[in-house]
Enzyme design. Sequence first.
Site, PDB file in Angstrom:
ATOM      1  N   GLN A  18       4.337  -1.289  -4.875  1.00 36.88           N
ATOM      2  CA  GLN A  18       5.597  -1.558  -5.447  1.00 36.88           C
ATOM      3  C   GLN A  18       6.830  -0.636  -4.754  1.00 36.88           C
ATOM      4  OE1 GLN A  18       6.365  -2.638  -9.358  1.00 36.88           O
ATOM      5  NE2 GLN A  18       8.588  -3.234  -8.985  1.00 36.88           N
ATOM      6  N   PHE A  19       6.940  -0.896  -3.713  1.00 28.62           N
ATOM      7  CA  PHE A  19       8.042  -0.169  -2.707  1.00 28.62           C
ATOM      8  C   PHE A  19       9.465   0.065  -3.416  1.00 28.62           C
ATOM      9  CE2 PHE A  19       9.398  -4.255  -1.312  1.00 28.62           C
ATOM     10  CZ  PHE A  19      10.917  -4.050  -0.817  1.00 28.62           C
ATOM     11  N   THR A  20       9.725  -0.846  -4.270  1.00 25.99           N
ATOM     12  CA  THR A  20      11.094  -0.901  -4.885  1.00 25.99           C
ATOM     13  C   THR A  20      11.389   0.288  -5.999  1.00 25.99           C
ATOM     14  OG1 THR A  20      10.424  -2.498  -6.600  1.00 25.99           O
ATOM     15  CG2 THR A  20      11.503  -3.184  -4.699  1.00 25.99           C
TER      16      THR A  20
END
Length: 150
Positions: free
Chosen positions: A78-80
């Site tokens: 989850q790069f966010t």
Amino acid sequence: MRAVIQRVSNASVSIGGLQKSAIGHGLLILLAVEDSDTDEDLGWLVKKISNLRIFDDDNGVMNCSILDVQGEALVVSQFTLYASYKKGNRPSWFRAGSHEVSIPMYNSFCKLLSETIGKPVGTGEFGANMQVSLVNDGPVTICIDTKNKE
């Protein structure tokens, strides 16, 4: 690396309507990598997560780790988690790692966690649009950043 760890009764990840992975009692780990992350960060994070005493003992006190309760783990990229929201209302992800760094680091994290807890780790699919379902048990949610180890 940044991780959001949630103690769950169950969790699953689906892609395109098909379930890719599912776990029962254990940890859902949302994981983000940045380009400056190292193998040392990876090892530290796996050790920290696998030893977090966030499961109840026989007295109802959070005193047990995933190892103690023989729980399962599901790791979703989850790069966010590296969202920058300082300017304006549209987040940017300039600190999120490149695919060349993030994919091998994510895979290594999952492999080392699996070896550490002694069972397969469920995964999502890096870069895919995933639907994550979970029942947060507690709720218990812990955020960890390897840049803040002290």
